[in-house]
Scaffold this motif. Sequence first.
Motif, PDB file in Angstrom:
ATOM      1  N   ALA A 149     -25.362   0.673  29.781  1.00 48.33           N
ATOM      2  CA  ALA A 149     -24.307   1.628  29.225  1.00 48.33           C
ATOM      3  C   ALA A 149     -24.714   2.596  28.229  1.00 48.33           C
ATOM      4  CB  ALA A 149     -23.007   0.850  28.478  1.00 48.33           C
ATOM      5  N   LEU A 150     -25.594   2.144  27.430  1.00 50.77           N
ATOM      6  CA  LEU A 150     -26.383   2.996  26.411  1.00 50.77           C
ATOM      7  C   LEU A 150     -27.194   3.976  27.114  1.00 50.77           C
ATOM      8  CD1 LEU A 150     -27.386   0.611  23.457  1.00 50.77           C
ATOM      9  CD2 LEU A 150     -25.398   1.892  23.550  1.00 50.77           C
ATOM     10  N   VAL A 151     -27.917   3.205  28.203  1.00 46.57           N
ATOM     11  CA  VAL A 151     -28.956   4.103  29.208  1.00 46.57           C
ATOM     12  C   VAL A 151     -27.907   5.118  29.788  1.00 46.57           C
ATOM     13  CG1 VAL A 151     -30.171   4.061  31.432  1.00 46.57           C
ATOM     14  CG2 VAL A 151     -30.582   2.317  29.392  1.00 46.57           C
ATOM     15  N   ASP A 152     -26.897   4.809  30.639  1.00 48.67           N
ATOM     16  CA  ASP A 152     -26.049   5.734  31.208  1.00 48.67           C
ATOM     17  C   ASP A 152     -25.398   6.940  30.176  1.00 48.67           C
ATOM     18  OD1 ASP A 152     -26.852   4.647  33.472  1.00 48.67           O
ATOM     19  OD2 ASP A 152     -25.266   3.194  33.691  1.00 48.67           O
ATOM     20  N   ILE A 153     -25.145   6.558  29.062  1.00 51.07           N
ATOM     21  CA  ILE A 153     -24.445   7.438  28.037  1.00 51.07           C
ATOM     22  C   ILE A 153     -25.527   8.479  27.477  1.00 51.07           C
ATOM     23  CG2 ILE A 153     -24.019   7.550  25.321  1.00 51.07           C
ATOM     24  CD1 ILE A 153     -22.419   4.726  25.941  1.00 51.07           C
ATOM     25  N   VAL A 154     -26.857   7.953  27.654  1.00 47.42           N
ATOM     26  CA  VAL A 154     -27.737   9.409  27.394  1.00 47.42           C
ATOM     27  C   VAL A 154     -28.107  10.023  28.531  1.00 47.42           C
ATOM     28  CG1 VAL A 154     -30.333   9.645  27.002  1.00 47.42           C
ATOM     29  CG2 VAL A 154     -29.151   7.861  25.443  1.00 47.42           C
ATOM     30  N   LYS A 155     -27.962   9.450  29.645  1.00 47.64           N
ATOM     31  CA  LYS A 155     -28.032   9.999  30.947  1.00 47.64           C
ATOM     32  C   LYS A 155     -26.943  10.840  31.309  1.00 47.64           C
ATOM     33  CE  LYS A 155     -31.878   7.164  32.622  1.00 47.64           C
ATOM     34  NZ  LYS A 155     -32.419   6.355  33.827  1.00 47.64           N
ATOM     35  N   ALA A 156     -25.860  10.704  31.022  1.00 45.49           N
ATOM     36  CA  ALA A 156     -24.759  11.577  30.991  1.00 45.49           C
ATOM     37  C   ALA A 156     -24.528  12.728  30.198  1.00 45.49           C
ATOM     38  CB  ALA A 156     -23.372  10.574  31.013  1.00 45.49           C
ATOM     39  N   GLY A 157     -25.455  12.692  29.178  1.00 47.39           N
ATOM     40  CA  GLY A 157     -25.464  13.779  28.168  1.00 47.39           C
ATOM     41  C   GLY A 157     -24.450  13.689  27.171  1.00 47.39           C
ATOM     42  N   LYS A 158     -24.170  12.415  26.871  1.00 45.81           N
ATOM     43  CA  LYS A 158     -23.128  12.233  25.631  1.00 45.81           C
ATOM     44  C   LYS A 158     -23.795  11.850  24.423  1.00 45.81           C
ATOM     45  CE  LYS A 158     -19.640  10.436  28.873  1.00 45.81           C
ATOM     46  NZ  LYS A 158     -18.475  11.265  28.845  1.00 45.81           N
ATOM     47  N   ALA A 159     -25.207  11.392  24.543  1.00 41.68           N
ATOM     48  CA  ALA A 159     -25.768  11.046  23.292  1.00 41.68           C
ATOM     49  C   ALA A 159     -27.415  11.614  23.560  1.00 41.68           C
ATOM     50  CB  ALA A 159     -25.673   9.671  22.787  1.00 41.68           C
ATOM     51  N   LEU A 160     -28.132  11.953  22.563  1.00 40.13           N
ATOM     52  CA  LEU A 160     -29.600  12.024  22.885  1.00 40.13           C
ATOM     53  C   LEU A 160     -30.310  11.004  22.812  1.00 40.13           C
ATOM     54  CD1 LEU A 160     -29.774  15.651  20.984  1.00 40.13           C
ATOM     55  CD2 LEU A 160     -29.196  15.002  23.433  1.00 40.13           C
ATOM     56  N   TYR A 161     -29.818  10.017  21.716  1.00 42.38           N
ATOM     57  CA  TYR A 161     -30.749   8.810  21.340  1.00 42.38           C
ATOM     58  C   TYR A 161     -29.730   7.638  21.227  1.00 42.38           C
ATOM     59  CZ  TYR A 161     -34.385  12.231  20.067  1.00 42.38           C
ATOM     60  OH  TYR A 161     -35.344  13.269  19.803  1.00 42.38           O
ATOM     61  N   VAL A 162     -30.390   6.479  21.460  1.00 44.62           N
ATOM     62  CA  VAL A 162     -29.471   5.424  20.882  1.00 44.62           C
ATOM     63  C   VAL A 162     -30.157   4.436  20.032  1.00 44.62           C
ATOM     64  CG1 VAL A 162     -28.506   5.334  23.402  1.00 44.62           C
ATOM     65  CG2 VAL A 162     -30.687   4.080  23.039  1.00 44.62           C
ATOM     66  N   GLY A 163     -29.184   3.553  19.488  1.00 44.19           N
ATOM     67  CA  GLY A 163     -29.644   2.756  18.257  1.00 44.19           C
ATOM     68  C   GLY A 163     -28.786   1.252  18.726  1.00 44.19           C
ATOM     69  N   ILE A 164     -29.212   0.360  17.758  1.00 44.31           N
ATOM     70  CA  ILE A 164     -28.444  -0.932  17.719  1.00 44.31           C
ATOM     71  C   ILE A 164     -28.215  -1.264  16.324  1.00 44.31           C
ATOM     72  CG2 ILE A 164     -28.857  -1.788  19.999  1.00 44.31           C
ATOM     73  CD1 ILE A 164     -30.894  -3.720  18.560  1.00 44.31           C
ATOM     74  N   SER A 165     -27.413  -1.893  15.806  1.00 39.09           N
ATOM     75  CA  SER A 165     -27.099  -2.489  14.544  1.00 39.09           C
ATOM     76  C   SER A 165     -26.435  -3.797  14.295  1.00 39.09           C
ATOM     77  CB  SER A 165     -26.025  -1.598  14.001  1.00 39.09           C
ATOM     78  OG  SER A 165     -25.563  -1.812  12.673  1.00 39.09           O
ATOM     79  N   ARG A 166     -27.157  -4.601  13.536  1.00 43.73           N
ATOM     80  CA  ARG A 166     -27.088  -5.981  13.404  1.00 43.73           C
ATOM     81  C   ARG A 166     -27.224  -6.867  14.434  1.00 43.73           C
ATOM     82  NH1 ARG A 166     -22.111  -6.525   8.606  1.00 43.73           N
ATOM     83  NH2 ARG A 166     -23.646  -7.898   8.212  1.00 43.73           N
ATOM     84  N   TRP A 167     -28.076  -6.861  15.321  1.00 48.28           N
ATOM     85  CA  TRP A 167     -28.481  -7.485  16.416  1.00 48.28           C
ATOM     86  C   TRP A 167     -29.535  -8.349  15.934  1.00 48.28           C
ATOM     87  CZ3 TRP A 167     -28.678  -5.620  22.125  1.00 48.28           C
ATOM     88  CH2 TRP A 167     -27.853  -4.971  22.405  1.00 48.28           C
ATOM     89  N   PRO A 168     -29.487  -9.539  16.313  1.00 48.82           N
ATOM     90  CA  PRO A 168     -30.622 -10.561  15.990  1.00 48.82           C
ATOM     91  C   PRO A 168     -31.868 -10.295  16.640  1.00 48.82           C
ATOM     92  CG  PRO A 168     -28.808 -11.678  17.715  1.00 48.82           C
ATOM     93  CD  PRO A 168     -28.510 -10.343  17.133  1.00 48.82           C
ATOM     94  N   LEU A 169     -32.860 -10.898  16.123  1.00 50.28           N
ATOM     95  CA  LEU A 169     -34.201 -10.437  16.646  1.00 50.28           C
ATOM     96  C   LEU A 169     -34.520 -10.671  17.939  1.00 50.28           C
ATOM     97  CD1 LEU A 169     -37.118  -9.601  15.708  1.00 50.28           C
ATOM     98  CD2 LEU A 169     -37.834 -12.165  15.197  1.00 50.28           C
ATOM     99  N   GLU A 170     -34.072 -11.814  18.625  1.00 53.76           N
ATOM    100  CA  GLU A 170     -34.457 -11.952  19.893  1.00 53.76           C
ATOM    101  C   GLU A 170     -33.663 -10.893  20.883  1.00 53.76           C
ATOM    102  OE1 GLU A 170     -36.945 -13.745  21.159  1.00 53.76           O
ATOM    103  OE2 GLU A 170     -37.231 -14.064  19.166  1.00 53.76           O
ATOM    104  N   ALA A 171     -32.470 -10.456  20.396  1.00 50.29           N
ATOM    105  CA  ALA A 171     -31.610  -9.490  21.255  1.00 50.29           C
ATOM    106  C   ALA A 171     -32.409  -8.369  20.912  1.00 50.29           C
ATOM    107  CB  ALA A 171     -30.135  -9.574  20.841  1.00 50.29           C
ATOM    108  N   LEU A 172     -32.972  -7.973  19.885  1.00 48.11           N
ATOM    109  CA  LEU A 172     -33.651  -6.735  19.543  1.00 48.11           C
ATOM    110  C   LEU A 172     -34.769  -6.391  20.401  1.00 48.11           C
ATOM    111  CD1 LEU A 172     -34.789  -4.351  17.772  1.00 48.11           C
ATOM    112  CD2 LEU A 172     -35.440  -5.717  16.142  1.00 48.11           C
ATOM    113  N   LYS A 173     -35.533  -7.691  20.405  1.00 42.20           N
ATOM    114  CA  LYS A 173     -36.681  -7.572  21.401  1.00 42.20           C
ATOM    115  C   LYS A 173     -36.412  -7.391  23.000  1.00 42.20           C
ATOM    116  CE  LYS A 173     -39.376 -11.074  18.772  1.00 42.20           C
ATOM    117  NZ  LYS A 173     -40.084 -12.381  18.674  1.00 42.20           N
ATOM    118  N   THR A 174     -35.259  -7.809  23.358  1.00 39.68           N
ATOM    119  CA  THR A 174     -34.697  -7.783  24.899  1.00 39.68           C
ATOM    120  C   THR A 174     -34.292  -6.212  24.943  1.00 39.68           C
ATOM    121  OG1 THR A 174     -33.725  -9.984  24.943  1.00 39.68           O
ATOM    122  CG2 THR A 174     -32.987  -8.294  26.380  1.00 39.68           C
TER     123      THR A 174
END
Length: 327
Positions: free
Chosen positions: A158-183
């Motif tokens: 969904a984050l990828v498609d949001i950027v490709k739809a022109g709704k956002a230029l960049y994406v980030g994550i907040s408060r994800w655990p380390l292993e999920a961050l790596k993924t």
Amino acid sequence: MELKGKYTADEHRYDDSDALYRRCGRSGILLPKISLGFWHNFGGVDPYERSRAITHYAFDHGITHFDLANNYGPPYGSAEETMGQLMKDDFRSYRDELFISSKAGYDMWPGPYGNWGSRKYLFASLDQSLKRMGIDYVDLFYSHRYDPNTPLEETLQALVDIVKAGKALYVGISRWPLEALKTADRYLKAHDVPLLIYQGRLNLLDRAPQQEGIVDYCAEHGIGFISFSPLAQGLLTDRYLHGIPKDSRMAKESSLKRNALTPDLIHYLNHLNEIAEGRGETLAEMALAWILHQKGITSVLVGASSVEQLANNMKCIHADPLTDQEI
């Protein structure tokens, strides 16, 4: 406080650029070391003219990054509505100089589609956010929290498609655990939408992102890190050195509970305050400076209930480093 006339930004707002900005990971983006957060003080319950004054001061001093989320207020959505009014009144002509971020991940509307990390929620929420702010895109869109029940691939795609739809230029994550961050890092890179930044709670009283290896991972993999709640919701100021003020957030028990202020904590806060005084700084200024001098930190998110408070917090940009041995 009433601001009259058309707003014109200070022509010297970028004079201190070398000191003010820091590269976000290995991206092309420079973010101000101090970013302005809209979590508190910009909702529908807050005076609009005060919000205008604070944002004018911020932008006039080179703070280009305004950080929001769908449910900031109160009430939910009203901080983004304030941003929309600010765009209409003052900042429309400066849109390309601003870096506006928003998020979705916490409860926003009733029912099964107004929370967490599903594709439906993220797209619907961002569409609502853009409408409230009166803008065509955000510069940065976050997954506001890790969802243990939605497949990570669904949230990330969904984050990828949001950027490709022109709704956002960049994406980030907040408060994800380390292993999920790596993924997330691997998935987003593989889909040509690199993870720009991680937002986590880091301050002198809470170093979990460092202890868990999140800050190190971000630094090693070219991901920025931005600290929210850098003053521990006011604990790392002079507000609580002698107990709980009647007009404080803790007295109202809104997002800061009374039982957090233990005798040991009061003792430690006074110890830190003595160190700050010895450095010719306020406790808040020193606490912010400590974060900025940590490895891998791009920016700190500060809230402000007045221009004076923001001006004082910005002094940390020029503060000397503070070592762990000192504290």
